[in-house]
Scaffold this motif. Structure first.
Motif, PDB file in Angstrom:
ATOM      1  N   LYS A   4       1.589   0.813   7.245  1.00 24.97           N
ATOM      2  CA  LYS A   4       1.237   0.156   5.977  1.00 24.97           C
ATOM      3  C   LYS A   4       1.870   0.859   4.775  1.00 24.97           C
ATOM      4  O   LYS A   4       2.002   0.266   3.704  1.00 24.97           O
ATOM      5  CB  LYS A   4      -0.282   0.140   5.800  1.00 24.97           C
ATOM      6  CG  LYS A   4      -0.993  -0.908   6.639  1.00 24.97           C
ATOM      7  CD  LYS A   4      -2.485  -0.879   6.394  1.00 24.97           C
ATOM      8  CE  LYS A   4      -3.188  -1.932   7.253  1.00 24.97           C
ATOM      9  NZ  LYS A   4      -4.647  -1.852   7.130  1.00 24.97           N
ATOM     10  N   GLN A   5       2.225   2.119   4.954  1.00 30.80           N
ATOM     11  CA  GLN A   5       2.661   2.943   3.827  1.00 30.80           C
ATOM     12  C   GLN A   5       3.767   2.314   2.966  1.00 30.80           C
ATOM     13  O   GLN A   5       3.645   2.295   1.749  1.00 30.80           O
ATOM     14  CB  GLN A   5       3.083   4.339   4.316  1.00 30.80           C
ATOM     15  CG  GLN A   5       3.226   5.358   3.189  1.00 30.80           C
ATOM     16  CD  GLN A   5       1.939   5.480   2.374  1.00 30.80           C
ATOM     17  OE1 GLN A   5       0.851   5.644   2.915  1.00 30.80           O
ATOM     18  NE2 GLN A   5       2.058   5.362   1.052  1.00 30.80           N
TER      19      GLN A   5
ATOM     20  N   THR B  30      -0.603  -6.760  -4.137  1.00 31.30           N
ATOM     21  CA  THR B  30      -1.228  -5.684  -3.369  1.00 31.30           C
ATOM     22  C   THR B  30      -0.332  -5.378  -2.182  1.00 31.30           C
ATOM     23  O   THR B  30       0.621  -6.121  -1.892  1.00 31.30           O
ATOM     24  CB  THR B  30      -2.605  -6.105  -2.851  1.00 31.30           C
ATOM     25  OG1 THR B  30      -2.418  -7.198  -1.950  1.00 31.30           O
ATOM     26  CG2 THR B  30      -3.519  -6.531  -3.988  1.00 31.30           C
ATOM     27  N   ALA B  31      -0.641  -4.302  -1.483  1.00 31.17           N
ATOM     28  CA  ALA B  31       0.135  -3.932  -0.302  1.00 31.17           C
ATOM     29  C   ALA B  31       0.122  -5.071   0.716  1.00 31.17           C
ATOM     30  O   ALA B  31       1.165  -5.452   1.262  1.00 31.17           O
ATOM     31  CB  ALA B  31      -0.440  -2.655   0.318  1.00 31.17           C
ATOM     32  N   TYR B  32      -1.040  -5.617   0.911  1.00 30.48           N
ATOM     33  CA  TYR B  32      -1.183  -6.720   1.868  1.00 30.48           C
ATOM     34  C   TYR B  32      -0.358  -7.929   1.457  1.00 30.48           C
ATOM     35  O   TYR B  32       0.333  -8.545   2.264  1.00 30.48           O
ATOM     36  CB  TYR B  32      -2.674  -7.065   1.995  1.00 30.48           C
ATOM     37  CG  TYR B  32      -2.936  -8.393   2.631  1.00 30.48           C
ATOM     38  CD1 TYR B  32      -2.562  -8.643   3.952  1.00 30.48           C
ATOM     39  CD2 TYR B  32      -3.561  -9.417   1.920  1.00 30.48           C
ATOM     40  CE1 TYR B  32      -2.804  -9.869   4.537  1.00 30.48           C
ATOM     41  CE2 TYR B  32      -3.806 -10.643   2.493  1.00 30.48           C
ATOM     42  CZ  TYR B  32      -3.419 -10.864   3.805  1.00 30.48           C
ATOM     43  OH  TYR B  32      -3.649 -12.076   4.368  1.00 30.48           O
TER      44      TYR B  32
ATOM     45  N   GLN C 120       2.298  -0.100   0.733  1.00 29.40           N
ATOM     46  CA  GLN C 120       1.505   0.562  -0.312  1.00 29.40           C
ATOM     47  C   GLN C 120       2.429   1.038  -1.428  1.00 29.40           C
ATOM     48  O   GLN C 120       2.136   0.854  -2.616  1.00 29.40           O
ATOM     49  CB  GLN C 120       0.741   1.778   0.240  1.00 29.40           C
ATOM     50  CG  GLN C 120      -0.167   1.486   1.413  1.00 29.40           C
ATOM     51  CD  GLN C 120      -1.488   0.860   1.007  1.00 29.40           C
ATOM     52  OE1 GLN C 120      -1.632   0.431  -0.131  1.00 29.40           O
ATOM     53  NE2 GLN C 120      -2.429   0.790   1.935  1.00 29.40           N
ATOM     54  N   ASP C 121       3.544   1.659  -1.031  1.00 28.03           N
ATOM     55  CA  ASP C 121       4.506   2.159  -2.020  1.00 28.03           C
ATOM     56  C   ASP C 121       5.038   1.012  -2.881  1.00 28.03           C
ATOM     57  O   ASP C 121       5.108   1.123  -4.110  1.00 28.03           O
ATOM     58  CB  ASP C 121       5.675   2.861  -1.322  1.00 28.03           C
ATOM     59  CG  ASP C 121       5.214   4.129  -0.598  1.00 28.03           C
ATOM     60  OD1 ASP C 121       4.093   4.609  -0.917  1.00 28.03           O
ATOM     61  OD2 ASP C 121       5.948   4.617   0.281  1.00 28.03           O
TER      62      ASP C 121
ATOM     63  N   SER D 244       3.645  -1.747  -3.491  1.00 24.55           N
ATOM     64  CA  SER D 244       2.569  -2.242  -4.347  1.00 24.55           C
ATOM     65  C   SER D 244       2.411  -1.369  -5.584  1.00 24.55           C
ATOM     66  O   SER D 244       2.179  -1.862  -6.690  1.00 24.55           O
ATOM     67  CB  SER D 244       1.266  -2.276  -3.554  1.00 24.55           C
ATOM     68  OG  SER D 244       0.167  -2.417  -4.402  1.00 24.55           O
TER      69      SER D 244
END
Ligand SMILES: *[C@@H]1O[C@H](CO)[C@@H](O)[C@H](O)[C@H]1NC(C)=O
Length: 278
Positions: free
Chosen positions: A93-94, A52-54, A97-98, A100
């Protein structure tokens, strides 16, 4: 903020799933890997789940952060990084996200490739393992639910009662040995010797019959017919419909009576009517 224990569970999971640290605890954790993984070691294994992004963020930040904060426990490193992650703006965060998204696409492809090279037998075995896992989880959930709804315990058999009573003093050191010696004893018993246990079992059957009856009635009352044995469901339903019909007849009659009264009262001759009636 999540409660402390929940947070540390999350952090531990993350430590595990990212294989971030090579500490003993992580090594120990790997021995409880799901069945599917142990099966697929022969085929190279299924692809790792996408990050995940995190998770991407943690994976990237962890080495530096650990170096800058020596002496901080792994779990606390993750906890701190989780806090930092929450403070990030959407813009910050972007990139994660990308990353991920890319990771997820790669995973999809890798999974397809992995599945395509499995033999039909392996595919079937994996499907069967999954089915068993799901069934087990479902059974556990159902048992928990029935427990919380206070479902009566099933009646015990005569042998069950005998076993429970004599397990301690049974011959043998292991559980299996004790069970076997008890079973042998039981087989040797004549009916007179079994008598006390069969009687107890009969009593327990009566106990269960009574308890399950009122429990099932209660389940129907609270709208959980699905938990009632099918045969009983029909019987109890017929009974409640019958009762309801009886009840509704009574209420209709009751409802009619005050109507009359109201009309009478409306004409303002209530008192006279009453007195003449009496
Ligand atoms: C059953 O076994 C017990 C103990 O061995 C014995 O005393 C009794 O006579 C037996 N009863 C019958 C009906 O065989």
């Amino acid at each position: 903020m999540a409660p402390f224990s929940l947070m540390s569970v999350g952090a531990n999971l993350l430590v595990k799933s990212l294989s971030l640290f090579s500490s003993a605890s992580v090594v120990r954790c790997s021995c409880v890997a799901p069945v599917i993984k142990s099966f697929s070691t022969t085929t190279g294994g299924p692809p790792k789940r996408p990050l995940t992004a995190y998770m991407t963020y943690v994976k990237e930040m962890q080495p530096t952060f650990s170096r800058q904060n020596p002496g901080l426990k792994n779990v606390d490193v993750i906890r701190k990084l989780a806090e930092k992650w929450r403070m990030l703006t959407l813009e910050q965060k972007q990139p994660f996200q990308d990353a991920s998204l890319v990771s997820r696409e790669q995973y999809k492809l890798a999974l397809e490739t992995y599945k395509a090279q499995l033999t039909p037998a392996q595919t079937a075995a994996i499907a069967e393992e999954k089915r068993q896992r799901v069934a087990k989880r479902k059974a556990i959930r159902r048992k928990k639910e029935l427990n919380s709804l206070g479902k009566p315990k099933r009646p015990r058999s005569a042998f069950n009662i005998f076993m429970a009573e004599h397990f301690e003093e049974a011959k043998g050191t292991t559980m299996q040995a004790k069970l076997k010696s008890l079973r042998d004893d039981w087989m040797r018993f004549n009916n007179t010797q079994k008598q006390i246990y069969t009687q107890l079992a009969e009593d327990d059957k009566v106990r269960y019959k009574n308890e399950i009856k009122s429990w099932e009635e209660h389940m129907i009352e609270i709208g959980r017919e699905d938990l009632v044995r099918r045969k009983e469901r029909r019987a109890i339903k017929a009974k409640t419909v019958h009762d309801r019909k009886k009840k509704s007849k009574v209420t209709v009659m009751k409802a009619k009576a005050p109507k009359k009264k109201a009309i009478v009262a409306g004409t303002a001759v209530k008192k006279t009517v009453k007195s003449t009636k009496k």
